[in-house]
Scaffold this active site. Structure first.
Site, short mmCIF file in Angstrom:
data_model
loop_
_atom_site.label_atom_id
_atom_site.label_comp_id
_atom_site.label_asym_id
_atom_site.label_seq_id
_atom_site.Cartn_x
_atom_site.Cartn_y
_atom_site.Cartn_z
N GLU A 128 -8.80 -10.87 5.84
CA GLU A 128 -9.53 -9.99 4.90
C GLU A 128 -9.11 -10.80 3.15
OE1 GLU A 128 -9.44 -5.81 4.73
OE2 GLU A 128 -9.15 -5.64 6.90
N GLU A 155 -3.47 -0.96 9.23
CA GLU A 155 -2.68 -0.47 8.13
C GLU A 155 -1.77 0.83 8.73
OE1 GLU A 155 -5.27 0.55 5.01
OE2 GLU A 155 -5.89 -1.66 4.65
#
Ligand code: XIL
Length: 396
Positions: free
Chosen positions: A305, A188
């Site tokens: 994910e 991220e």
């Protein structure tokens, strides 16, 4: 394995099937779903119709991992080590998954009780479980702006941060070298909403301590510690058809180009795929084109994910399950059309244990249903959707 269509699905068809996403977005108003500062208004420009009822019937009752493996793909899920004590659940993991990824155990706050010590007990337990059940194992994650230990802020300085990062990576990656399929080296790191240079997340402690070079440092340290692991840049909110997601995809491509030009050992992009309701019926063409651009730069892609939020969907379970399943199917069919997509992992396996329960609960307090198995560990339409997407994809 079939799942039965339920009478309420005809109601679903009436209520949703012809409703443009523009209207659905209004119905779902208040979704913060785009992350990255995306507003529902920005996302409502999608004009494709909401997914209609799809036939998600599949042949046989083979597991997701065996259906994936038949195509040269990997299917796996995230779990937490203490959940293995739930025998029913751990059996389901072993039955469905060809790969495990620790949901928490390899993050800094789990591994580093003090600046000078490591606690590998929980990560070791998960890896031992995976190996004893012939599952591959992923590492998640070496560099993230979240999940840092309490001591980090007062201990890390611009002068010691590089050494701290290098020694963490060489210790952790070195410990498991040869036993890890792939490492999420950085997680991220792009956040265009913050308007930093190149969209980099300038609020990350790592950026603030070391500048942009922390990325290259981390990849090189990981490569030195385990030359065989696939080194992954893992990123969130790359999926939506929205201006914010467009900007993020562009920033990610620019960053990958830059890293490749510098010789940084980056091997794959992880697309987290925490999907939200605004993606229902959304156009996944941009995502498919993005994946093509990523793979043209020489990277593999992993869906790392995946889960689908249902917090703004109607309470009726059959309706919710169908909408969630349709999204799984549409999304996976699109991304798997590129043979450089090598793995699909869901963030959890069963609705019994999902981070969405606390992170994205429903307003009506009903349990959320974002994963392939229900809380009783039964296969849901979402399971069928994944199975069918695997069955229909080509071998790689
Ligand atoms: C989440 C876990 O699921 C939660 O249990 C924890 O409290 C916070 O982190 N992106 C990531 C994951 O890369 O590490 C996050 O996992 C979910 C979003």
């Amino acid at each position: 394995m079939l799942y039965e269509a339920c009478p309420t699905l005809s109601k679903f068809r009436t209520v949703f099937a012809a409703v443009p996403v523009l209207i659905l977005s209004t119905l779902l108003s208040g979704c913060g779903g785009g992350g990255s500062g995306t507003s529902p208004a920005a996302m409502s420009s999608v004009s494709a119709p909401v997914s209609t009822l799809q036939d998600l019937t599949v042949n046989g009752d083979a597991s997701l991992s065996s259906r994936a493996a038949a195509k040269g793909l990997i299917y796996g899920a995230a779990t937490k080590s203490y959940l293995l004590a739930d025998e029913q659940y751990s059996k389901a993991l072993a039955a469905e998954c060809g790969m495990l990824v620790p949901e928490a155990e390899l993050k800094w706050n789990a591994l580093r009780p003090t600046p000078d010590t490591y606690d590998f007990a929980r990560a070791d337990a998960l890896l031992a479980y995976a190996e004893s059940h012939n599952m591959l194992f992923r590492g998640h994650t070496l560099v993230w702006h979240e999940a840092l230990p309490a001591w980090f802020q007062s201990t890390a300085t611009p002068a010691n941060a590089e050494q701290m990062l290098r020694s963490h990576i060489s210790t952790v990656v070195g410990r498991y070298a040869g036993r890890i399929h792939s490492w999420d080296v950085v997680n991220e790191i792009i956040e265009p909403a913050y308007k930093g240079p190149d969209g980099l997340r300038t609020t990350s402690p790592w950026y603030q301590l070391l500048g942009e070079r922390y990325i290259d440092i981390a990849f090189r340290a990981a490569a030195a510690a385990d030359p065989n692991a696939i080194l992954v840049y893992n990123e969130i909110w790359l999926d939506n058809d929205s201006p914010a997601a467009d900007a993020k995809r562009t920033a990610v491509l620019n960053l990958i180009r830059k890293l490749k030009a510098a010789g940084t050992p980056i091997h794959a992009l992880g697309i987290q795929a925490h999907l939200d309701e605004v993606m229902i019926g959304s156009n996944v063409e941009k995502l498919r084109a993005f994946i093509e651009q990523v793979t043209a730069l020489g990277l593999k892609v992993m869906i790392t994910e995946m889960d689908v939020r249902d917090r703004y969907l109607p309470a009726d379970i059959a309706t919710r399950d169908q909408v969630v399943a349709n999204l799984y199917y549409n999304y996976l069919s699109a991304v798997l059309s590129n043979p450089s997509v090598i793995a699909v992992l869901t963030w959890g396996l069963s609705d019994r244990y999902t981070w969405n329960s606390t992170a994205y609960p429903r307003g009506d307090s009903l349990p959320v249903r974002p994963l392939p198995l229900d809380s009783g560990l039964n296969r849901k339409p979402a399971w069928n959707a994944i199975a069918k997407a695997f069955d229909n994809t080509s071998s790689r």
